[in-house]
Design a protein around this motif. Structure first.
Motif, PDB file in Angstrom:
ATOM      1  N   CYS A  35       0.849  -1.193   0.000  1.00  0.00           N
ATOM      2  CA  CYS A  35       0.000   0.000   0.000  1.00  0.00           C
ATOM      3  C   CYS A  35       0.884   1.242   0.000  1.00  0.00           C
ATOM      4  O   CYS A  35       1.776   1.363   0.845  1.00  0.00           O
ATOM      5  N   VAL A  36       0.641   2.127  -0.949  1.00  0.00           N
ATOM      6  CA  VAL A  36       1.469   3.327  -1.033  1.00  0.00           C
ATOM      7  C   VAL A  36       0.600   4.578  -1.087  1.00  0.00           C
ATOM      8  O   VAL A  36      -0.485   4.583  -1.656  1.00  0.00           O
ATOM      9  N   LYS A  37       1.109   5.644  -0.470  1.00  0.00           N
ATOM     10  CA  LYS A  37       0.347   6.892  -0.411  1.00  0.00           C
ATOM     11  C   LYS A  37       1.166   8.036  -0.999  1.00  0.00           C
ATOM     12  O   LYS A  37       2.374   8.126  -0.775  1.00  0.00           O
ATOM     13  N   ARG A  38       0.482   8.890  -1.740  1.00  0.00           N
ATOM     14  CA  ARG A  38       1.131  10.084  -2.291  1.00  0.00           C
ATOM     15  C   ARG A  38       1.037  11.195  -1.251  1.00  0.00           C
ATOM     16  O   ARG A  38      -0.055  11.527  -0.791  1.00  0.00           O
ATOM     17  N   VAL A  39       2.176  11.753  -0.891  1.00  0.00           N
ATOM     18  CA  VAL A  39       2.212  12.768   0.175  1.00  0.00           C
ATOM     19  C   VAL A  39       3.124  13.925  -0.219  1.00  0.00           C
ATOM     20  O   VAL A  39       4.026  13.760  -1.040  1.00  0.00           O
ATOM     21  N   PRO A  40       2.926  15.098   0.386  1.00  0.00           N
ATOM     22  CA  PRO A  40       3.883  16.192   0.181  1.00  0.00           C
ATOM     23  C   PRO A  40       5.258  15.752   0.682  1.00  0.00           C
ATOM     24  O   PRO A  40       5.360  15.135   1.733  1.00  0.00           O
ATOM     25  N   ASP A  41       6.272  16.037  -0.092  1.00  0.00           N
ATOM     26  CA  ASP A  41       7.619  15.593   0.238  1.00  0.00           C
ATOM     27  C   ASP A  41       8.249  16.594   1.215  1.00  0.00           C
ATOM     28  O   ASP A  41       8.572  17.711   0.840  1.00  0.00           O
ATOM     29  N   THR A  42       8.417  16.176   2.462  1.00  0.00           N
ATOM     30  CA  THR A  42       8.907  17.135   3.465  1.00  0.00           C
ATOM     31  C   THR A  42      10.398  17.430   3.310  1.00  0.00           C
ATOM     32  O   THR A  42      10.888  18.370   3.906  1.00  0.00           O
ATOM     33  N   SER A  43      11.099  16.626   2.524  1.00  0.00           N
ATOM     34  CA  SER A  43      12.504  16.977   2.336  1.00  0.00           C
ATOM     35  C   SER A  43      12.648  18.030   1.244  1.00  0.00           C
ATOM     36  O   SER A  43      13.690  18.650   1.094  1.00  0.00           O
ATOM     37  N   THR A  93      -7.532  26.413   6.577  1.00  0.00           N
ATOM     38  CA  THR A  93      -8.347  25.314   6.069  1.00  0.00           C
ATOM     39  C   THR A  93      -7.487  24.196   5.493  1.00  0.00           C
ATOM     40  O   THR A  93      -7.948  23.084   5.293  1.00  0.00           O
ATOM     41  N   ASP A  94      -6.233  24.493   5.210  1.00  0.00           N
ATOM     42  CA  ASP A  94      -5.379  23.509   4.546  1.00  0.00           C
ATOM     43  C   ASP A  94      -3.923  23.944   4.751  1.00  0.00           C
ATOM     44  O   ASP A  94      -3.660  25.017   5.288  1.00  0.00           O
ATOM     45  N   ILE A  95      -2.996  23.101   4.288  1.00  0.00           N
ATOM     46  CA  ILE A  95      -1.626  23.562   4.216  1.00  0.00           C
ATOM     47  C   ILE A  95      -1.458  24.302   2.902  1.00  0.00           C
ATOM     48  O   ILE A  95      -2.295  24.187   1.998  1.00  0.00           O
ATOM     49  N   GLU A  96      -0.415  25.082   2.801  1.00  0.00           N
ATOM     50  CA  GLU A  96      -0.132  25.843   1.581  1.00  0.00           C
ATOM     51  C   GLU A  96       0.249  24.852   0.481  1.00  0.00           C
ATOM     52  O   GLU A  96       1.275  24.195   0.582  1.00  0.00           O
ATOM     53  N   ARG A  97      -0.617  24.695  -0.533  1.00  0.00           N
ATOM     54  CA  ARG A  97      -0.368  23.650  -1.530  1.00  0.00           C
ATOM     55  C   ARG A  97       0.322  24.169  -2.791  1.00  0.00           C
ATOM     56  O   ARG A  97       0.749  23.375  -3.627  1.00  0.00           O
ATOM     57  N   ASP A  98       0.430  25.507  -2.929  1.00  0.00           N
ATOM     58  CA  ASP A  98       1.090  26.019  -4.135  1.00  0.00           C
ATOM     59  C   ASP A  98       2.538  25.567  -4.130  1.00  0.00           C
ATOM     60  O   ASP A  98       3.213  25.650  -3.103  1.00  0.00           O
ATOM     61  N   LEU A 146       3.906  22.808  -3.977  1.00  0.00           N
ATOM     62  CA  LEU A 146       4.296  21.636  -3.194  1.00  0.00           C
ATOM     63  C   LEU A 146       4.828  20.547  -4.116  1.00  0.00           C
ATOM     64  O   LEU A 146       4.247  20.287  -5.158  1.00  0.00           O
ATOM     65  N   VAL A 147       5.907  19.921  -3.700  1.00  0.00           N
ATOM     66  CA  VAL A 147       6.404  18.754  -4.421  1.00  0.00           C
ATOM     67  C   VAL A 147       5.874  17.514  -3.704  1.00  0.00           C
ATOM     68  O   VAL A 147       5.993  17.411  -2.484  1.00  0.00           O
ATOM     69  N   TYR A 148       5.263  16.617  -4.451  1.00  0.00           N
ATOM     70  CA  TYR A 148       4.734  15.388  -3.857  1.00  0.00           C
ATOM     71  C   TYR A 148       5.628  14.212  -4.184  1.00  0.00           C
ATOM     72  O   TYR A 148       6.324  14.208  -5.192  1.00  0.00           O
TER      73      TYR A 148
END
Ligand SMILES: Cc1cc2nc3c(=O)[nH]c(=O)nc-3n(C[C@H](O)[C@H](O)[C@H](O)COP(=O)(O)OP(=O)(O)OC[C@H]3O[C@@H](n4cnc5c(N)ncnc54)[C@H](O)[C@@H]3O)c2cc1C
Ligand SMILES: Nc1ncnc2c1ncn2[C@@H]1O[C@H](COP(=O)(O)O)[C@@H](O)[C@H]1O
Lengths: 329, 263
Positions: B6-14, B25-30, B32-34
């Protein structure tokens, strides 16, 4: 009727884990009128001693005593807990390596909601509990609503709730063993074999007074040199966060944190470490902490005494040079 | 051995600093590298190594929107044989239990011997694997940092506990394992690898293919709902040293000397 809250007590070698007393505080925040029952599993004299200690802080203690629980396997325990926990109850479990094994599946078996890694509670409204959590290793916090009308299994972050150690409860100890043992002994599909102890490395960071600790911010194995140079300049030892061990740049014995070593230095330099709770959980004894990180909002700056917002690749070599200059002059 | 990861697509914190957007309402998505959740990469690598040793196949599955397809494809480029995307408008807003029940429906369509998840993902929950195992009535082990295949009925696993120690278990197949980082060294995937799998088909399964009641998942089925994102009232925090690098170094050396930090 008062709400029933159960707290699962972790203990090892007869010593009750700090999280036991933290969960009393957590339950109090969850619902000030809650009746909090400790649930303790184990066997023999050690279990009795643990129950006695826990009973001084909890009004009621449920114990499960069985030889097979001398080493507690979460798969076994889950099967036993399902038999004794009343429907719709709220169950608190510490969010550590044991709780993470036990709790998600427990919520399914109890048919209740699951709320992992709570760091604070902000009251109940219309059967919904308002919980504070963190995401992205503590970079942002969230409020979450958890429907607890059919109970819930909630894991609480170790260290997040201030322990309530008032020893005034004089609680009664109830033996739940017969009820828990009704039916087949659970957990047969997973069998505990042994515990393999960590390998001892060339330095024992648990004994170091000064630790120069490096995290993922170092970016490349070739850069590790600057960390060793600084450690040598100030007379400290090099430790690290988990990603450095995962990348095999340092041996596991140098990892600080809940799945690594617990250190008690006088001075701790955190270089390119974000400050996840699993890392900080390994730093005890209130050392003087200096954090150097290029992200001014990194959680480590909430934990550190002194912070420097800079690139470690630039700053660390300069610092080492200056200290070496001072020494030779 | 038939393995599902099982794999999930997530914002890449590195690659990104995660920040709360203006109204919380959300994190800043502009910008963002996933990427694929760090832990899941170790799980896929482990699955590929097991398959290469004992035979069988590796399937990766993700619950998400159409963008999640890119991480499924990336893990296929690593060497997974198949990819499946579980996607439906009604899945949006699912809590951990919702995600686990969606994956469970997919699992029941085929015979798997082993299911792997990451130990945790972006929300730091660590819940989907344990829930899925309990829903299937399969044995489970979390935070697995060692796997040894004994035979086609059982395996040996090491679970990471405190102090760098490991608990060793024998566990019957089929089972669910959550994989901890460091168990292996995930292979590098280059553009070439991605190109190779670019034309492979990734089936998309929604509520009708999976036969699940849309009310039981997504926002409507969720017992846990996020209200907002915020930055907590900060306490004292660290004293931030300011000035030129030279000034900062002077100040720091003085402090370190006073605290016994220079021998
Ligand atoms: C069950 C479990 C147990 C765990 N146990 C442990 C444990 O024992 N110990 C542990 O450490 N972790 C542990 N972890 C992992 C933990 O959750 C974090 O993933 C980890 O601590 C992050 O390490 P880090 O701070 O080095 O990396 P990151 O979180 O990636 O942080 C890197 C930091 O470096 C900064 N940075 C980047 N480049 C530079 C630069 N050039 N100059 C200055 N700063 C820079 C970034 O701003 C960032 O703040 C555990 C996780 C789980 C699930
Ligand atoms: N949307 C998803 N799709 C597929 N797998 C997921 C999803 N969310 C979580 N998982 C799996 O569950 C693991 C733990 O995630 P979580 O329980 O969200 O912390 C991840 O590492 C994944 O393997």
């Amino acid at each position: 009727m008062s709400r029933q809250v159960f707290a699962y007590i972790i203990h090892k070698d007869g010593v009750v884990d700090d999280t036991a007393f933290e969960m009393i505080a957590a339950a109090g925040k969850l619902d000030p009128d809650a009746l909090v029952t400790a649930v303790v599993a184990g066997t023999g004299a050690e279990l009795s001693a643990v129950c006695d200690e826990v009973a001084s802080s909890f009004v009621e203690v449920w114990k499960i005593d069985n030889e097979a629980l001398a080493y507690i396997d979460a798969e076994v325990l889950r099967g036993l807990l399902v038999r004794i926990l009343p429907k719709d109850s709220i169950v608190l479990v510490p969010h550590d390596h044991f709780g993470m094994d036990l709790a998600p599946g427990l919520s399914i078996k109890l048919e209740t909601a699951y709320l992992p890694d709570a760091v604070d509670f902000e009251g109940i409204e219309d059967g919904k509990l308002k919980v504070v959590r963190e995401e992205y290793s503590g970079q942002v916090s969230t409020h979450v609503l958890c429907d607890i009308s059919n109970g819930a299994v909630i894991t609480t972050r170790p260290g997040a709730f201030k322990a309530d150690e008032s020893k005034s409860a004089n609680g009664k100890i109830v033996d739940k063993t017969p009820e828990a043992m009704e039916g087949d002994f659970p957990g047969g599909a997973r069998r505990f074999l042994e515990v393999v102890e960590a390998e001892v490395g060339d330095v024992d960071i648990t004994k170091s007074d000064i630790l120069v600790s490096v995290g993922r911010g170092i970016d490349d194995e070739d850069n590790m040199e600057i960390i060793f140079d600084l450690a040598q300049a100030i007379g400290g030892d090099v430790s690290c966060s988990r990603p450095i061990v995962d990348a095999k740049w340092l041996e596991k014995s140098r990892q600080v944190g809940t799945s690594g070593q617990t250190v008690k230095p006088k001075v701790y330099l955190a270089l390119g470490i974000s400050g996840s709770f699993q890392h900080l959980g390994g730093i005890k004894g209130a050392p003087f902490v200096v954090a150097i990180n290029k992200n001014a909002k990194a959680p480590i700056f909430q934990f550190a005494d002194v912070g420097i917002v800079d690139d470690i690749l630039d700053f660390v070599p300069e610092l080492a040079d200056r200290i070496n200059d001072l020494k030779s002059s | 051995m038939e393995i599902l990861v099982c794999v999930k697509r997530v914002p890449d914190t590195s690659e990104n600093e995660i920040e709360v957007n203006r109204d919380g309402t959300d994190i800043e998505r502009d910008d963002l590298v996933y990427s694929v959740n760090e832990w899941d990469n170790y799980a896929v690598e482990e699955a590929i190594q097991i398959r290469d040793k004992v035979g069988g196949s590796v399937t990766v599955v993700s619950v998400g929107d159409e963008e999640a397809e890119e991480v499924v494809r990336r893990e296929m480029a690593m060497g997974a044989d198949k990819g499946i995307l579980l996607s439906d408008d009604t899945f949006e807003g699912s809590d951990g239990k919702g995600v686990a029940s969606i994956i469970k429906a997919e699992v029941e369509k085929r015979n798997y011997d082993l299911i792997m998840t990451g130990a945790q993902a972006d929300e730091g929950a660590g819940q989907v694997g344990g829930m899925l195992a309990a829903m299937l009535d399969w044995p489970y082990a979390s935070l697995v940092s060692l796997i040894e295949i004994v035979d086609d009925k059982k395996i040996k696993v090491g679970r990471e506990i405190a102090g760098g120690n490991q608990e060793i278990y024998e566990i019957d197949l089929p089972c669910v394992l959550s994989i901890q980082t460091g168990i292996n060294e995930p292979r590098y995937v280059g553009i070439r690898g991605i190109r190779k799998v670019a034309s492979m088909e990734i089936p998309v399964h929604g509520t009708s293919e999976l036969g699940i009641d849309p009310e039981s998942v997504g926002e409507s089925g969720a017992q846990v709902k996020r209200l907002d994102y915020f930055v907590p009232e900060l306490g004292e925090g660290a004293e931030i040293l300011e000035g030129s690098t030279d000034e900062i170094i002077d100040k720091l050396i003085e402090l370190l000397k006073a605290k016994g930090g220079i021998k």
